[in-house]
Design a protein around this motif. Sequence first.
Motif, PDB file in Angstrom:
ATOM      1  N   VAL A 266      -1.939   7.840  11.218  1.00 27.68           N
ATOM      2  CA  VAL A 266      -1.944   6.397  11.076  1.00 27.68           C
ATOM      3  C   VAL A 266      -0.688   5.682  11.014  1.00 27.68           C
ATOM      4  O   VAL A 266       0.029   6.132  10.381  1.00 27.68           O
ATOM      5  N   LEU A 267      -0.893   4.750  11.649  1.00 23.45           N
ATOM      6  CA  LEU A 267      -0.006   3.477  11.657  1.00 23.45           C
ATOM      7  C   LEU A 267      -0.252   2.002  10.578  1.00 23.45           C
ATOM      8  O   LEU A 267      -1.738   1.704  11.241  1.00 23.45           O
ATOM      9  N   SER A 268       0.287   1.330  10.362  1.00 20.81           N
ATOM     10  CA  SER A 268      -0.014  -0.304   9.628  1.00 20.81           C
ATOM     11  C   SER A 268      -0.590  -1.413  10.618  1.00 20.81           C
ATOM     12  O   SER A 268       0.172  -0.967  11.922  1.00 20.81           O
TER      13      SER A 268
ATOM     14  N   ILE B 222       7.313   0.512  11.724  1.00 18.07           N
ATOM     15  CA  ILE B 222       5.361   0.185  11.458  1.00 18.07           C
ATOM     16  C   ILE B 222       5.808   1.534  10.319  1.00 18.07           C
ATOM     17  O   ILE B 222       6.381   2.719  10.489  1.00 18.07           O
ATOM     18  N   PRO B 223       5.197   1.129   9.665  1.00 17.98           N
ATOM     19  CA  PRO B 223       4.233   2.323   8.294  1.00 17.98           C
ATOM     20  C   PRO B 223       3.494   2.996   8.679  1.00 17.98           C
ATOM     21  O   PRO B 223       3.155   2.551   9.782  1.00 17.98           O
ATOM     22  N   CYS B 224       4.008   4.041   8.275  1.00 17.30           N
ATOM     23  CA  CYS B 224       2.775   5.463   8.828  1.00 17.30           C
ATOM     24  C   CYS B 224       2.264   5.885   7.891  1.00 17.30           C
ATOM     25  O   CYS B 224       2.967   6.297   6.945  1.00 17.30           O
ATOM     26  N   TYR B 225       1.358   6.702   7.963  1.00 14.66           N
ATOM     27  CA  TYR B 225       0.566   7.427   7.217  1.00 14.66           C
ATOM     28  C   TYR B 225       0.112   8.807   7.172  1.00 14.66           C
ATOM     29  O   TYR B 225      -0.786   8.479   8.635  1.00 14.66           O
ATOM     30  N   VAL B 226      -0.213   9.780   6.749  1.00 12.37           N
ATOM     31  CA  VAL B 226      -1.120  10.823   7.328  1.00 12.37           C
ATOM     32  C   VAL B 226      -2.648  10.971   5.951  1.00 12.37           C
ATOM     33  O   VAL B 226      -2.086  10.860   4.921  1.00 12.37           O
ATOM     34  N   LEU B 227      -3.618  10.733   6.560  1.00 13.52           N
ATOM     35  CA  LEU B 227      -4.824  10.844   5.303  1.00 13.52           C
ATOM     36  C   LEU B 227      -5.175  12.319   5.004  1.00 13.52           C
ATOM     37  O   LEU B 227      -4.643  13.272   5.959  1.00 13.52           O
TER      38      LEU B 227
ATOM     39  N   ILE C 251      -2.746  10.445   1.551  1.00 12.13           N
ATOM     40  CA  ILE C 251      -1.573  11.358   1.333  1.00 12.13           C
ATOM     41  C   ILE C 251       0.063  11.088   1.162  1.00 12.13           C
ATOM     42  O   ILE C 251       0.762  12.029   0.471  1.00 12.13           O
ATOM     43  N   HIS C 252       0.185  11.299   2.513  1.00 10.83           N
ATOM     44  CA  HIS C 252       1.753  10.997   2.651  1.00 10.83           C
ATOM     45  C   HIS C 252       2.172   9.101   3.458  1.00 10.83           C
ATOM     46  O   HIS C 252       1.492   8.948   3.900  1.00 10.83           O
ATOM     47  N   GLU C 253       3.191   9.020   3.135  1.00 12.32           N
ATOM     48  CA  GLU C 253       3.620   7.714   4.214  1.00 12.32           C
ATOM     49  C   GLU C 253       5.012   7.707   4.826  1.00 12.32           C
ATOM     50  O   GLU C 253       5.631   8.287   3.514  1.00 12.32           O
ATOM     51  N   GLY C 254       5.527   6.740   5.300  1.00 14.99           N
ATOM     52  CA  GLY C 254       6.602   6.596   5.541  1.00 14.99           C
ATOM     53  C   GLY C 254       6.966   5.227   6.612  1.00 14.99           C
ATOM     54  O   GLY C 254       5.995   4.542   6.644  1.00 14.99           O
ATOM     55  N   GLU C 255       7.999   5.816   7.369  1.00 18.17           N
ATOM     56  CA  GLU C 255       8.162   4.093   8.600  1.00 18.17           C
ATOM     57  C   GLU C 255       8.760   5.092   9.379  1.00 18.17           C
ATOM     58  O   GLU C 255       9.492   5.723   9.687  1.00 18.17           O
ATOM     59  N   ILE C 256       8.339   4.625  11.058  1.00 15.40           N
ATOM     60  CA  ILE C 256       8.520   4.788  12.190  1.00 15.40           C
ATOM     61  C   ILE C 256       9.493   3.518  12.969  1.00 15.40           C
ATOM     62  O   ILE C 256       9.498   2.374  12.376  1.00 15.40           O
ATOM     63  N   VAL C 257      10.991   3.659  12.865  1.00 11.38           N
ATOM     64  CA  VAL C 257      12.219   3.014  13.102  1.00 11.38           C
ATOM     65  C   VAL C 257      12.033   3.414  14.844  1.00 11.38           C
ATOM     66  O   VAL C 257      12.631   4.588  15.061  1.00 11.38           O
ATOM     67  N   LEU C 258      12.097   2.361  15.873  1.00 15.45           N
ATOM     68  CA  LEU C 258      11.855   2.344  17.075  1.00 15.45           C
ATOM     69  C   LEU C 258      12.760   0.998  17.206  1.00 15.45           C
ATOM     70  O   LEU C 258      12.906  -0.399  17.339  1.00 15.45           O
TER      71      LEU C 258
END
Length: 294
Positions: A30-32, A19-24, A7-14
């Motif tokens: 969830v992480l890719s 790392i693409p990330c998602y919320v179910l 239902i949502h998606e984004g990216e974690i930048v370290l």
Amino acid sequence: MEKRKIIHEGEIVLGETIIPCYVLEDGTRVLSGNAMQNALKLQEEHETKSGTRLARYLNQKTLEPFIYKGKSPDHFNPIECYKGTQKINGYEATILADICEAFLEARNNINLSTRQKIIADQCEILIRGFARVGIVALIDEATGYQYERERFELQKILTAYVSEEILKWQLTFTDDFYKEIFRLWGLPFIPKYIKNKPSFIGKLTIKYIYDQMPKGVIEKVKDNIGKTENGNWKYRWHQSLTSDVGREHLRKQIIEVTTLMSVSESKEQFNYLFKKKYNDEPQLQLEFNENLLK
């Protein structure tokens, strides 16, 4: 493997790691899977895909006492989730931290292989990145700034789109744009209607052109230009758009919509093509008054 909807998606930048990330729909973070494995440097440099290397490392005998310390094997099961029809394989987000902690503990207690040492070193980099991101998130939550971030991002968009000054008027809507509207809605392209356009044309222009701009832009434009005592807008809306971003987006939108209209045989066909391109069901089903033609 459980299937769930994103239902949502984004990216974690370290640092240099993304790392693409998602919320179910059930709230699971969830992480890719592929990105997570790449972030851990599980693959050799000459390999293009990490594949199922994570599962292989999780099952290595030397690492098992650290990986599964207080955790069952099911804890590390992958999650199959869907963005529309696109399948994405991922892992519950905290698993990445669990793996990093396990490798760091293993490094302190046993002799690691060359590849395991590389992974452990990368885990240390990631853990430090988590700490930096985590402290920022904690401060944002403690101070309430988490609720301001969206408004801050919106303000950056509005600044790019909406000019603080009213720009000198230049013709933006082309004759072709209006010719196609007149044709599809059955109105003759004659001076009478060109000079004083029926009000429904303005509503169509808002729907198909201005409403396709980022959320909040037109509201800001309206606030910027204001109305006269008679209730009319003091300036044309596009005069309050920035010349480099706002006006360019407007010009591109006009060209695209004009093209869609030009290849349409009817307003129904145009509405279908518009919905297909912009994934937006036009809410206006307007008909002009036939008395206008008299």
